[in-house]
Design an enzyme around this catalytic site. Sequence first.
Site, PDB file in Angstrom:
ATOM      1  N   HIS A 248      13.473   3.448   1.693  1.00  9.12           N
ATOM      2  CA  HIS A 248      13.372   4.108   0.393  1.00  9.12           C
ATOM      3  C   HIS A 248      12.363   3.393  -0.496  1.00  9.12           C
ATOM      4  CE1 HIS A 248      15.987   7.360  -1.439  1.00  9.12           C
ATOM      5  NE2 HIS A 248      15.212   7.071  -2.477  1.00  9.12           N
TER       6      HIS A 248
ATOM      7  N   ASP B 269       7.758   5.257   6.547  1.00  8.48           N
ATOM      8  CA  ASP B 269       7.208   5.073   5.212  1.00  8.48           C
ATOM      9  C   ASP B 269       7.560   3.685   4.708  1.00  8.48           C
ATOM     10  OD1 ASP B 269       9.745   5.029   3.978  1.00  8.48           O
ATOM     11  OD2 ASP B 269       9.508   6.951   3.007  1.00  8.48           O
TER      12      ASP B 269
END
Length: 366
Positions: free
Chosen positions: A258, A289
Amino acid sequence: MPVGELTLAGIERAARAQLPPEIWDFIEGGSGAERTMAANRQMFARYALRPRTMVDVSACSPARTLLGAPLGLPVGIAPMAYHRLVDPEGETAAARAAGRAGALLVAGMFASRTLEEIAAAATGPLWLQLYWLRERAALAALVERAEAAGYSALVLTVDAPRIGRRLRDLRNGFAIPPAVRAVNLDPALMSASHRVTSGGSGIAEHAREQFDPTLTWSDLDWLRARTRLPLVLKGVLTAEDARLAAEHGVDAVVVSNHGGRQLDGALPSLAALPEVVDAVPADLPVLLDGGVRTGADIAVALALGARAILVGRPVFWGLATEGEAGVHRVLDLLREELEHTMALLGRPRLADLDRTVLAPWPGPVG
Protein backbone atom coordinates in the site's frame (compact mmCIF):
# COMPACT_ATOMS: atom_id res chain seq x y z
CA MET A 1 14.51 21.90 -20.90
CA PRO A 2 15.55 22.10 -17.22
CA VAL A 3 17.33 18.99 -16.01
CA GLY A 4 14.71 18.44 -13.32
CA GLU A 5 12.05 17.80 -15.93
CA LEU A 6 14.04 14.87 -17.25
CA THR A 7 13.39 12.82 -14.10
CA LEU A 8 10.46 11.93 -11.90
CA ALA A 9 12.38 13.52 -9.03
CA GLY A 10 12.17 16.85 -10.82
CA ILE A 11 8.42 16.49 -11.29
CA GLU A 12 8.14 15.60 -7.61
CA ARG A 13 9.91 18.81 -6.58
CA ALA A 14 7.65 20.89 -8.80
CA ALA A 15 4.51 19.26 -7.36
CA ARG A 16 5.62 19.79 -3.79
CA ALA A 17 6.26 23.48 -4.47
CA GLN A 18 2.70 24.11 -5.56
CA LEU A 19 0.50 21.81 -3.46
CA PRO A 20 -0.85 22.87 -0.04
CA PRO A 21 1.19 21.17 2.72
CA GLU A 22 -1.73 19.12 4.07
CA ILE A 23 -2.53 17.77 0.58
CA TRP A 24 1.13 16.97 0.00
CA ASP A 25 1.30 15.11 3.30
CA PHE A 26 -1.84 13.13 2.48
CA ILE A 27 -0.37 12.04 -0.85
CA GLU A 28 3.20 11.46 0.27
CA GLY A 29 2.80 10.20 3.80
CA GLY A 30 3.22 6.65 4.98
CA SER A 31 2.26 4.97 8.24
CA GLY A 32 4.15 4.98 11.51
CA ALA A 33 7.79 5.99 11.17
CA GLU A 34 7.48 5.47 7.38
CA ARG A 35 10.13 2.73 7.42
CA THR A 36 8.36 0.60 4.86
CA MET A 37 7.71 3.55 2.58
CA ALA A 38 11.42 4.40 2.57
CA ALA A 39 12.43 0.75 2.19
CA ASN A 40 10.31 0.39 -0.95
CA ARG A 41 12.74 2.76 -2.68
CA GLN A 42 15.88 1.55 -0.99
CA MET A 43 15.31 -2.07 -2.00
CA PHE A 44 15.97 -1.33 -5.67
CA ALA A 45 19.49 -0.14 -4.80
CA ARG A 46 20.37 -3.63 -3.58
CA TYR A 47 20.51 -4.92 -7.17
CA ALA A 48 23.20 -4.44 -9.78
CA LEU A 49 22.49 -5.00 -13.47
CA ARG A 50 24.47 -7.51 -15.59
CA PRO A 51 24.57 -6.15 -19.16
CA ARG A 52 25.19 -8.42 -22.13
CA THR A 53 27.02 -7.14 -25.19
CA MET A 54 27.04 -7.84 -28.94
CA VAL A 55 23.25 -8.10 -29.03
CA ASP A 56 21.08 -6.47 -31.68
CA VAL A 57 19.17 -3.83 -29.74
CA SER A 58 18.15 -1.69 -32.70
CA ALA A 59 14.52 -2.25 -31.68
CA CYS A 60 13.52 -2.62 -28.04
CA SER A 61 9.87 -3.30 -27.34
CA PRO A 62 8.28 -2.69 -23.92
CA ALA A 63 4.90 -4.00 -25.11
CA ARG A 64 3.12 -6.95 -23.53
CA THR A 65 -0.30 -8.49 -22.93
CA LEU A 66 -1.91 -8.55 -19.48
CA LEU A 67 -5.11 -10.47 -18.77
CA GLY A 68 -5.72 -10.60 -22.51
CA ALA A 69 -5.31 -6.85 -23.09
CA PRO A 70 -2.39 -5.32 -25.01
CA LEU A 71 -0.23 -2.76 -23.22
CA GLY A 72 2.25 -0.44 -24.89
CA LEU A 73 4.40 -0.70 -21.79
CA PRO A 74 4.19 -2.90 -18.66
CA VAL A 75 2.98 -0.06 -16.47
CA GLY A 76 -0.32 0.83 -14.86
CA ILE A 77 -1.58 3.74 -12.81
CA ALA A 78 -2.19 2.42 -9.32
CA PRO A 79 -5.60 2.94 -7.71
CA MET A 80 -5.62 6.22 -5.81
CA ALA A 81 -8.55 8.14 -4.39
CA TYR A 82 -9.58 11.72 -5.04
CA HIS A 83 -7.52 12.77 -8.06
CA ARG A 84 -9.38 16.09 -8.02
CA LEU A 85 -7.42 17.02 -4.89
CA VAL A 86 -4.62 18.02 -7.28
CA ASP A 87 -6.33 18.75 -10.62
CA PRO A 88 -9.88 19.80 -11.55
CA GLU A 89 -10.23 17.10 -14.21
CA GLY A 90 -8.98 14.41 -11.87
CA GLU A 91 -9.31 10.81 -12.99
CA THR A 92 -10.46 11.64 -16.52
CA ALA A 93 -7.16 13.43 -17.18
CA ALA A 94 -5.26 10.42 -15.87
CA ALA A 95 -7.38 8.09 -18.01
CA ARG A 96 -6.61 10.02 -21.19
CA ALA A 97 -2.89 10.10 -20.39
CA ALA A 98 -2.82 6.36 -19.69
CA GLY A 99 -4.52 5.64 -22.99
CA ARG A 100 -2.06 7.81 -24.93
CA ALA A 101 0.86 6.01 -23.27
CA GLY A 102 -0.53 2.51 -23.77
CA ALA A 103 -0.69 2.02 -20.01
CA LEU A 104 -3.27 0.43 -17.73
CA LEU A 105 -5.46 2.58 -15.47
CA VAL A 106 -6.77 1.13 -12.21
CA ALA A 107 -9.50 3.50 -11.09
CA GLY A 108 -9.98 3.83 -7.35
CA MET A 109 -13.22 3.04 -5.58
CA PHE A 110 -13.07 6.52 -4.07
CA ALA A 111 -12.54 8.25 -7.40
CA SER A 112 -13.66 11.86 -7.65
CA ARG A 113 -15.09 11.33 -11.16
CA THR A 114 -17.84 8.85 -11.98
CA LEU A 115 -16.98 5.39 -13.24
CA GLU A 116 -18.77 6.24 -16.45
CA GLU A 117 -16.84 9.50 -16.98
CA ILE A 118 -13.55 7.68 -16.45
CA ALA A 119 -14.55 4.93 -18.87
CA ALA A 120 -15.55 7.49 -21.51
CA ALA A 121 -12.11 9.12 -21.23
CA ALA A 122 -10.16 5.85 -21.30
CA THR A 123 -8.76 4.36 -24.49
CA GLY A 124 -6.68 1.63 -22.88
CA PRO A 125 -7.26 -1.18 -20.39
CA LEU A 126 -9.33 -0.08 -17.39
CA TRP A 127 -9.73 -1.89 -14.07
CA LEU A 128 -11.67 -0.92 -10.93
CA GLN A 129 -10.27 -1.20 -7.42
CA LEU A 130 -12.54 -2.07 -4.48
CA TYR A 131 -12.35 -2.07 -0.71
CA TRP A 132 -14.51 -4.56 1.19
CA LEU A 133 -17.31 -2.46 2.67
CA ARG A 134 -19.69 -3.36 5.45
CA GLU A 135 -22.45 -2.22 3.08
CA ARG A 136 -22.33 -5.04 0.55
CA ALA A 137 -25.16 -3.60 -1.52
CA ALA A 138 -22.97 -0.58 -2.31
CA LEU A 139 -20.14 -2.92 -3.31
CA ALA A 140 -22.42 -4.95 -5.57
CA ALA A 141 -23.76 -1.80 -7.23
CA LEU A 142 -20.24 -0.63 -8.07
CA VAL A 143 -19.39 -4.01 -9.57
CA GLU A 144 -22.51 -3.90 -11.73
CA ARG A 145 -21.76 -0.37 -12.92
CA ALA A 146 -18.13 -1.21 -13.70
CA GLU A 147 -19.11 -4.19 -15.80
CA ALA A 148 -21.71 -2.16 -17.70
CA ALA A 149 -19.22 0.66 -18.33
CA GLY A 150 -16.60 -1.63 -19.86
CA TYR A 151 -14.09 -2.14 -17.05
CA SER A 152 -12.15 -5.31 -17.71
CA ALA A 153 -11.10 -6.46 -14.21
CA LEU A 154 -11.76 -5.88 -10.51
CA VAL A 155 -8.93 -5.27 -8.06
CA LEU A 156 -9.79 -6.10 -4.46
CA THR A 157 -7.49 -4.42 -1.92
CA VAL A 158 -6.95 -6.97 0.86
CA ASP A 159 -4.39 -5.28 3.12
CA ALA A 160 -6.70 -2.69 4.69
CA PRO A 161 -9.00 -4.19 7.35
CA ARG A 162 -8.30 -0.83 8.96
CA ILE A 163 -6.29 2.17 7.80
CA GLY A 164 -2.66 2.44 8.85
CA ARG A 165 -1.66 5.00 11.46
CA ARG A 166 -0.68 7.87 9.16
CA LEU A 167 0.90 10.39 11.47
CA ARG A 168 1.07 13.23 8.97
CA ASP A 169 -2.72 13.15 8.54
CA LEU A 170 -3.23 12.97 12.30
CA ARG A 171 -0.99 15.97 12.91
CA ASN A 172 -2.80 17.94 10.22
CA GLY A 173 -6.28 16.86 11.32
CA PHE A 174 -6.74 15.98 7.66
CA ALA A 175 -10.13 15.46 6.03
CA ILE A 176 -11.19 15.55 2.40
CA PRO A 177 -12.31 19.07 1.42
CA PRO A 178 -16.07 19.42 0.79
CA ALA A 179 -15.57 20.27 -2.89
CA VAL A 180 -13.88 16.91 -3.58
CA ARG A 181 -16.04 13.82 -3.19
CA ALA A 182 -16.04 10.08 -3.82
CA VAL A 183 -18.86 10.53 -6.31
CA ASN A 184 -19.52 6.85 -6.98
CA LEU A 185 -20.86 6.14 -3.50
CA ASP A 186 -23.79 7.46 -1.47
CA PRO A 187 -22.67 10.63 0.36
CA ALA A 188 -23.94 9.09 3.61
CA LEU A 189 -21.30 6.37 3.31
CA MET A 190 -18.55 8.93 2.81
CA SER A 191 -19.49 11.62 5.34
CA ALA A 192 -16.80 10.73 7.88
CA SER A 193 -14.03 11.31 5.34
CA HIS A 194 -14.97 15.01 5.33
CA ARG A 195 -15.10 15.33 9.13
CA VAL A 196 -12.33 17.57 10.47
CA THR A 197 -11.13 16.81 14.01
CA SER A 198 -8.10 18.06 15.91
CA GLY A 199 -5.53 15.28 16.07
CA GLY A 200 -7.73 12.99 14.01
CA SER A 201 -8.04 11.84 10.42
CA GLY A 202 -11.22 11.87 8.39
CA ILE A 203 -9.75 9.08 6.26
CA ALA A 204 -9.15 6.85 9.28
CA GLU A 205 -12.57 7.61 10.75
CA HIS A 206 -14.27 6.73 7.48
CA ALA A 207 -12.39 3.43 7.28
CA ARG A 208 -13.42 2.54 10.85
CA GLU A 209 -17.05 3.14 9.96
CA GLN A 210 -17.22 1.57 6.50
CA PHE A 211 -14.47 -1.05 5.99
CA ASP A 212 -15.45 -4.59 6.93
CA PRO A 213 -12.62 -6.21 8.94
CA THR A 214 -14.25 -9.66 8.79
CA LEU A 215 -13.16 -10.31 5.17
CA THR A 216 -11.86 -13.86 4.66
CA TRP A 217 -11.05 -16.07 1.69
CA SER A 218 -14.56 -17.54 1.72
CA ASP A 219 -16.00 -14.10 0.93
CA LEU A 220 -14.47 -14.21 -2.54
CA ASP A 221 -17.29 -16.58 -3.55
CA TRP A 222 -19.81 -13.78 -2.89
CA LEU A 223 -17.91 -11.42 -5.19
CA ARG A 224 -17.36 -14.07 -7.86
CA ALA A 225 -21.09 -14.77 -7.97
CA ARG A 226 -21.78 -11.14 -8.93
CA THR A 227 -19.43 -10.65 -11.85
CA ARG A 228 -17.83 -12.26 -14.87
CA LEU A 229 -14.81 -9.95 -14.62
CA PRO A 230 -11.35 -11.25 -13.71
CA LEU A 231 -10.46 -10.76 -10.04
CA VAL A 232 -7.10 -9.37 -8.94
CA LEU A 233 -6.00 -9.31 -5.29
CA LYS A 234 -3.87 -6.33 -4.24
CA GLY A 235 -1.84 -6.40 -1.04
CA VAL A 236 -0.22 -9.85 -1.17
CA LEU A 237 3.26 -10.01 0.45
CA THR A 238 3.78 -13.68 1.31
CA ALA A 239 4.05 -17.01 -0.44
CA GLU A 240 1.36 -18.36 1.88
CA ASP A 241 -1.22 -15.84 0.72
CA ALA A 242 -0.10 -16.12 -2.88
CA ARG A 243 -0.77 -19.87 -2.84
CA LEU A 244 -4.18 -19.32 -1.24
CA ALA A 245 -5.01 -16.74 -3.89
CA ALA A 246 -4.18 -19.22 -6.63
CA GLU A 247 -6.19 -21.94 -4.90
CA HIS A 248 -9.19 -19.62 -4.74
CA GLY A 249 -9.04 -18.97 -8.46
CA VAL A 250 -7.98 -15.33 -8.60
CA ASP A 251 -6.71 -14.14 -11.97
CA ALA A 252 -3.72 -12.07 -10.80
CA VAL A 253 -2.12 -10.69 -7.65
CA VAL A 254 -0.43 -7.40 -6.86
CA VAL A 255 2.56 -7.53 -4.53
CA SER A 256 1.99 -4.37 -2.53
CA ASN A 257 2.33 -2.87 0.93
CA HIS A 258 0.00 0.00 0.00
CA GLY A 259 2.90 2.32 -0.72
CA GLY A 260 4.04 2.01 2.89
CA ARG A 261 0.70 3.39 4.11
CA GLN A 262 -0.54 0.34 6.03
CA LEU A 263 1.66 -1.87 8.27
CA ASP A 264 4.89 0.01 8.94
CA GLY A 265 7.72 -2.50 9.06
CA ALA A 266 6.09 -4.73 6.46
CA LEU A 267 8.32 -6.19 3.76
CA PRO A 268 9.29 -3.86 0.93
CA SER A 269 7.32 -4.91 -2.12
CA LEU A 270 10.41 -5.79 -4.14
CA ALA A 271 11.71 -8.00 -1.30
CA ALA A 272 8.43 -9.93 -1.28
CA LEU A 273 8.17 -10.28 -5.05
CA PRO A 274 10.37 -13.39 -5.62
CA GLU A 275 8.59 -15.54 -3.04
CA VAL A 276 5.19 -14.59 -4.41
CA VAL A 277 6.24 -15.29 -8.01
CA ASP A 278 7.67 -18.67 -6.99
CA ALA A 279 4.50 -19.62 -5.10
CA VAL A 280 1.97 -19.24 -7.91
CA PRO A 281 1.54 -21.01 -11.26
CA ALA A 282 3.63 -19.55 -14.06
CA ASP A 283 0.52 -18.40 -15.93
CA LEU A 284 -0.87 -16.38 -13.02
CA PRO A 285 0.29 -12.77 -13.49
CA VAL A 286 2.05 -11.08 -10.59
CA LEU A 287 2.18 -7.28 -10.54
CA LEU A 288 4.15 -5.03 -8.21
CA ASP A 289 3.73 -1.58 -6.76
CA GLY A 290 5.79 0.39 -4.29
CA GLY A 291 8.88 2.51 -4.86
CA VAL A 292 9.19 2.40 -8.65
CA ARG A 293 10.67 5.70 -9.81
CA THR A 294 12.73 4.88 -12.93
CA GLY A 295 12.70 2.66 -15.97
CA ALA A 296 15.63 0.75 -14.48
CA ASP A 297 13.42 -0.01 -11.45
CA ILE A 298 10.84 -1.45 -13.81
CA ALA A 299 13.50 -3.67 -15.41
CA VAL A 300 14.52 -4.98 -11.98
CA ALA A 301 10.92 -5.80 -11.05
CA LEU A 302 10.29 -7.55 -14.36
CA ALA A 303 13.54 -9.52 -13.99
CA LEU A 304 12.28 -10.78 -10.61
CA GLY A 305 9.08 -12.02 -12.21
CA ALA A 306 6.58 -9.16 -12.24
CA ARG A 307 4.42 -9.01 -15.36
CA ALA A 308 3.80 -5.30 -14.87
CA ILE A 309 4.24 -2.57 -12.28
CA LEU A 310 1.88 0.06 -10.91
CA VAL A 311 2.90 3.63 -10.12
CA GLY A 312 1.02 5.82 -7.68
CA ARG A 313 2.50 8.98 -6.21
CA PRO A 314 4.38 10.00 -9.40
CA VAL A 315 1.05 10.15 -11.23
CA PHE A 316 -0.22 12.65 -8.68
CA TRP A 317 2.98 14.68 -9.14
CA GLY A 318 2.40 14.86 -12.87
CA LEU A 319 -1.29 15.59 -12.46
CA ALA A 320 -0.57 18.39 -10.00
CA THR A 321 1.99 20.09 -12.23
CA GLU A 322 0.51 19.80 -15.73
CA GLY A 323 -2.73 17.82 -15.58
CA GLU A 324 -3.10 15.25 -18.35
CA ALA A 325 0.18 16.36 -19.97
CA GLY A 326 1.99 15.89 -16.67
CA VAL A 327 0.72 12.35 -16.22
CA HIS A 328 1.69 11.54 -19.79
CA ARG A 329 5.15 12.97 -19.11
CA VAL A 330 5.55 10.66 -16.11
CA LEU A 331 4.56 7.61 -18.15
CA ASP A 332 6.65 8.69 -21.14
CA LEU A 333 9.74 9.13 -18.97
CA LEU A 334 9.28 5.62 -17.60
CA ARG A 335 8.95 4.28 -21.15
CA GLU A 336 12.08 6.12 -22.35
CA GLU A 337 14.12 4.93 -19.36
CA LEU A 338 12.89 1.33 -19.66
CA GLU A 339 13.76 1.14 -23.37
CA HIS A 340 17.14 2.73 -22.67
CA THR A 341 17.84 0.19 -19.89
CA MET A 342 16.78 -2.73 -22.09
CA ALA A 343 19.11 -1.59 -24.88
CA LEU A 344 22.14 -1.17 -22.61
CA LEU A 345 21.40 -4.48 -20.90
CA GLY A 346 21.33 -6.27 -24.24
CA ARG A 347 17.78 -7.43 -23.56
CA PRO A 348 15.58 -6.07 -26.36
CA ARG A 349 12.38 -7.91 -25.34
CA LEU A 350 10.58 -7.99 -22.02
CA ALA A 351 10.82 -11.78 -22.14
CA ASP A 352 14.62 -11.38 -22.02
CA LEU A 353 14.42 -9.77 -18.57
CA ASP A 354 14.91 -12.64 -16.14
CA ARG A 355 16.88 -13.18 -12.94
CA THR A 356 20.15 -13.54 -14.84
CA VAL A 357 19.94 -9.77 -15.37
CA LEU A 358 20.55 -9.18 -11.66
CA ALA A 359 23.35 -9.50 -9.14
CA PRO A 360 23.64 -8.23 -5.57
CA TRP A 361 25.08 -4.72 -5.39
CA PRO A 362 28.78 -5.30 -4.52
CA GLY A 363 29.14 -2.99 -1.57
CA PRO A 364 27.24 -0.82 0.90
CA VAL A 365 23.82 0.33 -0.24
CA GLY A 366 22.68 3.90 0.15
